[in-house]
Design a protein around this motif. Structure first.
Motif, mmCIF file in Angstrom:
data_model
loop_
_atom_site.group_PDB
_atom_site.id
_atom_site.type_symbol
_atom_site.label_atom_id
_atom_site.label_comp_id
_atom_site.label_asym_id
_atom_site.label_seq_id
_atom_site.Cartn_x
_atom_site.Cartn_y
_atom_site.Cartn_z
ATOM 1 N N VAL A 47 69.548 -2.172 95.091
ATOM 2 C CA VAL A 47 70.969 -2.476 95.227
ATOM 3 C C VAL A 47 71.651 -1.812 94.047
ATOM 4 O O VAL A 47 71.215 -1.963 92.910
ATOM 5 N N LEU A 48 72.714 -1.049 94.355
ATOM 6 C CA LEU A 48 73.384 -0.348 93.269
ATOM 7 C C LEU A 48 74.885 -0.418 93.405
ATOM 8 O O LEU A 48 75.420 -0.688 94.471
ATOM 9 N N SER A 49 75.543 -0.187 92.290
ATOM 10 C CA SER A 49 77.001 -0.070 92.226
ATOM 11 C C SER A 49 77.305 1.257 91.574
ATOM 12 O O SER A 49 76.540 1.749 90.750
ATOM 13 N N VAL A 50 78.437 1.838 91.948
ATOM 14 C CA VAL A 50 78.831 3.107 91.352
ATOM 15 C C VAL A 50 80.192 2.931 90.693
ATOM 16 O O VAL A 50 81.060 2.216 91.183
ATOM 17 N N GLU A 51 80.352 3.586 89.548
ATOM 18 C CA GLU A 51 81.630 3.610 88.860
ATOM 19 C C GLU A 51 82.361 4.861 89.315
ATOM 20 O O GLU A 51 81.810 5.960 89.264
ATOM 21 N N VAL A 52 83.603 4.685 89.775
ATOM 22 C CA VAL A 52 84.384 5.807 90.301
ATOM 23 C C VAL A 52 85.614 6.032 89.438
ATOM 24 O O VAL A 52 86.005 5.178 88.643
ATOM 25 N N ASP A 53 86.238 7.206 89.634
ATOM 26 C CA ASP A 53 87.428 7.582 88.873
ATOM 27 C C ASP A 53 88.594 6.643 89.112
ATOM 28 O O ASP A 53 89.262 6.211 88.179
ATOM 29 N N ASP A 54 88.877 6.360 90.379
ATOM 30 C CA ASP A 54 90.052 5.573 90.726
ATOM 31 C C ASP A 54 89.823 4.892 92.073
ATOM 32 O O ASP A 54 88.871 5.200 92.775
ATOM 33 N N PRO A 55 90.680 3.957 92.449
ATOM 34 C CA PRO A 55 90.504 3.251 93.729
ATOM 35 C C PRO A 55 90.556 4.176 94.951
ATOM 36 O O PRO A 55 89.933 3.887 95.965
ATOM 37 N N GLN A 56 91.297 5.289 94.873
ATOM 38 C CA GLN A 56 91.349 6.216 95.998
ATOM 39 C C GLN A 56 89.973 6.831 96.248
ATOM 40 O O GLN A 56 89.601 7.101 97.384
ATOM 41 N N THR A 57 89.215 7.053 95.192
ATOM 42 C CA THR A 57 87.858 7.565 95.361
ATOM 43 C C THR A 57 86.999 6.526 96.073
ATOM 44 O O THR A 57 86.116 6.875 96.853
ATOM 45 N N GLY A 58 87.267 5.248 95.820
ATOM 46 C CA GLY A 58 86.560 4.186 96.533
ATOM 47 C C GLY A 58 86.816 4.243 98.025
ATOM 48 O O GLY A 58 85.908 4.038 98.832
ATOM 49 N N ASP A 59 88.049 4.554 98.416
ATOM 50 C CA ASP A 59 88.368 4.702 99.842
ATOM 51 C C ASP A 59 87.642 5.909 100.434
ATOM 52 O O ASP A 59 87.143 5.860 101.552
ATOM 53 N N GLY A 101 62.120 7.137 84.479
ATOM 54 C CA GLY A 101 62.125 7.402 85.911
ATOM 55 C C GLY A 101 63.362 6.818 86.591
ATOM 56 O O GLY A 101 63.964 7.450 87.468
ATOM 57 N N LYS A 102 63.739 5.614 86.176
ATOM 58 C CA LYS A 102 64.943 4.978 86.741
ATOM 59 C C LYS A 102 66.201 5.740 86.321
ATOM 60 O O LYS A 102 67.116 5.940 87.127
ATOM 61 N N GLU A 103 66.261 6.179 85.072
ATOM 62 C CA GLU A 103 67.420 6.951 84.602
ATOM 63 C C GLU A 103 67.520 8.289 85.334
ATOM 64 O O GLU A 103 68.618 8.731 85.691
ATOM 65 N N LYS A 104 66.363 8.919 85.550
ATOM 66 C CA LYS A 104 66.349 10.182 86.291
ATOM 67 C C LYS A 104 66.818 9.955 87.732
ATOM 68 O O LYS A 104 67.593 10.755 88.275
ATOM 69 N N LEU A 105 66.380 8.868 88.361
ATOM 70 C CA LEU A 105 66.800 8.543 89.713
ATOM 71 C C LEU A 105 68.315 8.291 89.772
ATOM 72 O O LEU A 105 68.989 8.763 90.683
ATOM 73 N N ALA A 106 68.835 7.578 88.783
ATOM 74 C CA ALA A 106 70.286 7.318 88.749
ATOM 75 C C ALA A 106 71.054 8.635 88.653
ATOM 76 O O ALA A 106 72.076 8.820 89.319
ATOM 77 N N LYS A 107 70.559 9.563 87.850
ATOM 78 C CA LYS A 107 71.218 10.870 87.710
ATOM 79 C C LYS A 107 71.148 11.641 89.030
ATOM 80 O O LYS A 107 72.126 12.269 89.448
ATOM 81 N N ARG A 118 82.110 20.579 85.415
ATOM 82 C CA ARG A 118 83.079 19.681 86.025
ATOM 83 C C ARG A 118 82.410 18.384 86.443
ATOM 84 O O ARG A 118 81.390 18.385 87.111
ATOM 85 N N ASP A 119 83.012 17.273 86.052
ATOM 86 C CA ASP A 119 82.505 15.971 86.468
ATOM 87 C C ASP A 119 82.968 15.680 87.880
ATOM 88 O O ASP A 119 84.044 16.078 88.284
ATOM 89 N N GLY A 120 82.149 14.948 88.618
ATOM 90 C CA GLY A 120 82.522 14.569 89.972
ATOM 91 C C GLY A 120 83.261 13.246 89.974
ATOM 92 O O GLY A 120 83.508 12.644 88.928
ATOM 93 N N PRO A 121 83.591 12.747 91.152
ATOM 94 C CA PRO A 121 84.327 11.484 91.246
ATOM 95 C C PRO A 121 83.475 10.260 90.881
ATOM 96 O O PRO A 121 84.011 9.232 90.518
ATOM 97 N N ILE A 122 82.144 10.404 90.945
ATOM 98 C CA ILE A 122 81.252 9.310 90.559
ATOM 99 C C ILE A 122 80.928 9.481 89.076
ATOM 100 O O ILE A 122 80.372 10.491 88.660
ATOM 101 N N ARG A 123 81.276 8.481 88.278
ATOM 102 C CA ARG A 123 81.025 8.555 86.829
ATOM 103 C C ARG A 123 79.635 8.061 86.452
ATOM 104 O O ARG A 123 79.003 8.604 85.557
ATOM 105 N N ASP A 124 79.183 6.984 87.128
ATOM 106 C CA ASP A 124 77.917 6.382 86.735
ATOM 107 C C ASP A 124 77.316 5.632 87.918
ATOM 108 O O ASP A 124 78.033 5.176 88.802
ATOM 109 N N VAL A 125 76.008 5.520 87.922
ATOM 110 C CA VAL A 125 75.277 4.750 88.925
ATOM 111 C C VAL A 125 74.569 3.619 88.194
ATOM 112 O O VAL A 125 73.850 3.854 87.218
ATOM 113 N N LEU A 126 74.773 2.397 88.658
ATOM 114 C CA LEU A 126 74.199 1.209 88.026
ATOM 115 C C LEU A 126 73.324 0.468 89.015
ATOM 116 O O LEU A 126 73.750 0.187 90.134
#
Length: 183
Positions: free
Chosen positions: A101-113, A143-149, A168-176
């Motif tokens: 189960v994961l959550s992702v950090e995004v740039d803004d709410p529009q990216t969530g849509d 291994g987990k950090e590599k998978l998140a990347k 260039r960074d994408g709209p996803i900032r981080d995977v948790l």
């Protein structure tokens, strides 16, 4: 004498010409306004080519990529929780499963849509990525950090295919990871 006297009603029968002009101008303006209103209503209410008719066709909504705008780094983060993934891992010692189960950090709410619009493609790509892993590769923290990347790169590739450049960074900032179970 009777011939010299004119009836008093003769001058009243002829209406003034000014009243006819005013009436004609008012009618013309009214017709013009109603015509413009009708055209505007038609343009706003007509079916666009992307929408299907009621004869069983499916309407397809085109999702426009989110335009990059200045990101306020002081704004609170926006997290999107994804549904759980359960996959078979590459067998090493019998059958092994990964429940993630994961959550992702995004740039803004529009990216969530946008993320929700691309969810079937994202779930497919992430399921294929996760099922190609071995349990021994995922046990360690590295291994987990590599998978998140890898997950972040895969998701950014789907959400922003033009931004695959390394600078260039994408709209996803981080995977948790909120749950990580290997059985």
């Amino acid at each position: 004498m009777a011939k010299d006297a004119k009836p008093a009603t003769e001058g009243v029968d002829a209406p003034p010409a000014k009243n006819n002009k005013k009436l004609f101008i008012i009618i013309a303006i009214l017709v013009l306004v109603l015509g413009i209103g009708g055209v505007a209503a038609f343009l706003m209410l007509r079916h666009s080519p992307e929408q299907g008719d009621d004869d069983g066709e499916v309407a397809v909504e085109k999702v426009k990529p989110v335009k990059k705008k200045k990101v306020d780094r002081n704004a609170p983060p926006v997290y999107i929780a994804l549904d759980a993934f359960t996959v078979n891992l590459v067998p090493e010692r019998g059958d092994q499963f990964l429940q993630l189960v994961l959550s992702v950090e995004v740039d803004d709410p529009q990216t969530g849509d946008q993320l929700k619009a691309y969810m079937p493609k994202l779930r497919n790509d992430l399921t294929l990525l996760l099922s190609s892993k071995k349990a021994s590769d995922l046990i360690s923290t590295e291994g987990k950090e590599k998978l998140a990347k890898e997950i972040m790169e895969k998701m950014n590739g789907v959400l922003d295919p033009a931004g695959k450049g390394k600078n260039r960074d994408g709209p996803i900032r981080d995977v948790l990871f909120t749950s990580f179970i290997i059985q």
